[in-house]
Write an enzyme that holds these catalytic residues in place. Structure first.
Site, PDB file in Angstrom:
ATOM      1  N   LYS A  18      -5.092   5.289   8.848  1.00 50.94           N
ATOM      2  CA  LYS A  18      -5.805   5.721   7.649  1.00 50.94           C
ATOM      3  C   LYS A  18      -6.286   7.145   7.864  1.00 50.94           C
ATOM      4  O   LYS A  18      -6.779   7.466   8.944  1.00 50.94           O
ATOM      5  CB  LYS A  18      -7.009   4.791   7.434  1.00 50.94           C
ATOM      6  CG  LYS A  18      -7.665   4.958   6.099  1.00 50.94           C
ATOM      7  CD  LYS A  18      -8.835   4.028   5.896  1.00 50.94           C
ATOM      8  CE  LYS A  18      -9.342   4.166   4.459  1.00 50.94           C
ATOM      9  NZ  LYS A  18     -10.636   3.522   4.283  1.00 50.94           N
ATOM     10  N   SER A  63     -12.821  -2.938  -0.376  1.00 52.41           N
ATOM     11  CA  SER A  63     -13.070  -2.386   0.965  1.00 52.41           C
ATOM     12  C   SER A  63     -14.517  -1.968   1.105  1.00 52.41           C
ATOM     13  O   SER A  63     -15.065  -1.320   0.203  1.00 52.41           O
ATOM     14  CB  SER A  63     -12.227  -1.130   1.191  1.00 52.41           C
ATOM     15  OG  SER A  63     -10.899  -1.468   1.427  1.00 52.41           O
ATOM     16  N   ARG A  96       0.848  -1.190   0.000  1.00 51.60           N
ATOM     17  CA  ARG A  96       0.000   0.000   0.000  1.00 51.60           C
ATOM     18  C   ARG A  96       0.882   1.238   0.000  1.00 51.60           C
ATOM     19  O   ARG A  96       1.711   1.398   0.892  1.00 51.60           O
ATOM     20  CB  ARG A  96      -0.876  -0.034   1.252  1.00 51.60           C
ATOM     21  CG  ARG A  96      -1.860   1.091   1.430  1.00 51.60           C
ATOM     22  CD  ARG A  96      -2.749   0.793   2.650  1.00 51.60           C
ATOM     23  NE  ARG A  96      -3.923   1.655   2.697  1.00 51.60           N
ATOM     24  CZ  ARG A  96      -4.004   2.777   3.415  1.00 51.60           C
ATOM     25  NH1 ARG A  96      -2.983   3.167   4.145  1.00 51.60           N
ATOM     26  NH2 ARG A  96      -5.110   3.491   3.406  1.00 51.60           N
TER      27      ARG A  96
HETATM   28  N1  3NM Z   1      -8.430   0.543   5.806  1.00 56.60           N
HETATM   29  P1  3NM Z   1      -4.162  -0.560  11.438  1.00 56.60           P
HETATM   30  S1  3NM Z   1      -8.757   0.820   8.285  1.00 56.60           S
HETATM   31  C1  3NM Z   1      -5.981   0.672   5.476  1.00 56.60           C
HETATM   32  O1  3NM Z   1     -11.641   0.771   7.314  1.00 56.60           O
HETATM   33  C2  3NM Z   1      -7.184   0.685   6.321  1.00 56.60           C
HETATM   34  O2  3NM Z   1     -11.117   0.116   5.321  1.00 56.60           O
HETATM   35  C3  3NM Z   1      -9.386   0.615   6.735  1.00 56.60           C
HETATM   36  O3  3NM Z   1      -4.388  -0.111   9.927  1.00 56.60           O
HETATM   37  C4  3NM Z   1     -10.820   0.501   6.436  1.00 56.60           C
HETATM   38  O4  3NM Z   1      -4.046  -2.035  11.446  1.00 56.60           O
HETATM   39  C5  3NM Z   1      -7.176   0.831   7.698  1.00 56.60           C
HETATM   40  O5  3NM Z   1      -2.875   0.112  11.817  1.00 56.60           O
HETATM   41  C6  3NM Z   1      -5.974   0.982   8.569  1.00 56.60           C
HETATM   42  O6  3NM Z   1      -5.328  -0.022  12.228  1.00 56.60           O
HETATM   43  C7  3NM Z   1      -5.567  -0.312   9.220  1.00 56.60           C
END
Ligand code: 3NM
Length: 206
Positions: A139, A110, A42
Site C-alpha cells: 500500500k 477500512s 482491488r
Molecule cells: N490496506 P499485504 S494494508 C490494502 O492498513 C491494504 O488498511 C491496508 O497487503 C490498511 O498483505 C494493505 O501485502 C496492504 O501486506 C496489504
C-alpha cells in the site's frame, strides 16, 4: 455475517503490465481451488472500464461459492454483480456505500486507529478492517503499524466482524487470530503460489 478466516485480495497493481485479464482470472481461480471463499478485487491504477471487464470475468468464472467484494467503487460492485463493497477512509462513507448497494450486499470499511474503529462500529458497515498490523509494501503511504496489541484493542472496541490487514503472512497469521481477529486479509503472501498458500493459511487458522 460470519467471515472466513482468510480474505484474499487480488490487487491488480501486483500483476505485471500490461495486465492480462486471463492471468487475473486464473489467479482468482487458483485461490478458489485453494479454499478461498472471500475475495476482494482491488485496482488503484487502471480505468473503470478495465476494472469492470476484469470483475465481470472473475464473477463469471468463479461460482457462487466465492463472495466477491469490490474495492472503493460501489458503481462497479453493482455493474459486475459483486456481493459487496469495501470502502477506505477517503472513499464513500459506509452510509453512502450502503445507499448505493442496498441492504442485501456487504459493506466493509477500512480503519487505522481506535477512533476510526469506534466510528465504524457505530455505522452501517457489516465488517471492519483494521491495519496495517505489520509493515506492508503493498500500500502506498500506509498508516502507522498497529501491531498485535492494536488488534487486541480493536477487538475490545467492536463486536462487528474484524478483518486484520497489512503484512500478514503464514508466519504471523495465527498470532493475529489469537489476538481476536475474525479474519486476515492478505495480498503478498498469496502471490507466488496462490492455491498452496491459501490452503496453508486456512489450515493454520482452524
Ligand atoms: N490496506 P499485504 S494494508 C490494502 O492498513 C491494504 O488498511 C491496508 O497487503 C490498511 O498483505 C494493505 O501485502 C496492504 O501486506 C496489504
Amino acid at each position: 455475517m460470519t467471515l472466513p478466516r482468510l480474505y484474499a485480495i487480488l490487487d491488480v497493481g501486483c500483476f505485471s503490465s500490461p495486465v492480462s485479464k486471463t492471468a487475473l482470472v486464473e489467479y482468482a481461480r487458483e485461490l478458489a481451488i485453494g479454499g478461498v471463499t472471500l475475495l476482494q478485487y482491488r485496482s488503484k491504477l487502471g480505468s473503470a472500464s478495465e476494472a469492470l471487464s476484469h470483475a465481470r470475468e472473475i464473477r463469471r468464472v468463479l461460482n457462487d461459492g466465492v463472495t466477491l467484494v469490490m474495492n472503493d467503487r460501489a458503481d462497479l460492485c453493482l455493474a459486475a454483480d459483486f456481493d459487496g463493497i469495501h470502502v477506505g477512509q477517503d472513499d464513500l462513507s459506509p452510509h453512502g456505500a450502503r445507499k448505493v448497494v442496498g441492504q442485501r450486499r456487504i459493506v466493509g470499511v477500512s480503519t487505522h486507529n481506535l477512533e476510526q474503529v469506534l466510528e465504524a462500529d457505530a455505522g452501517p458497515a457489516d465488517y471492519i478492517a483494521f491495519g496495517p498490523v505489520f509493515a506492508t509494501a503493498s500500500k502506498t503511504n500506509p498508516d502507522p503499524v498497529v501491531g498485535v496489541e492494536g488488534v487486541r484493542a480493536a477487538r475490545a472496541a467492536t463486536r462487528k466482524p474484524l478483518v486484520t490487514i497489512g503484512g500478514i503472512t503464514r508466519l504471523n497469521a495465527r498470532s493475529v487470530i489469537e489476538a481476536g481477529a475474525d479474519s486476515v486479509a492478505v495480498i503478498s503472501d498469496l502471490l507466488s503460489h496462490p492455491r498452496a498458500s491459501a490452503g496453508e493459511f486456512l489450515r493454520l487458522m482452524v
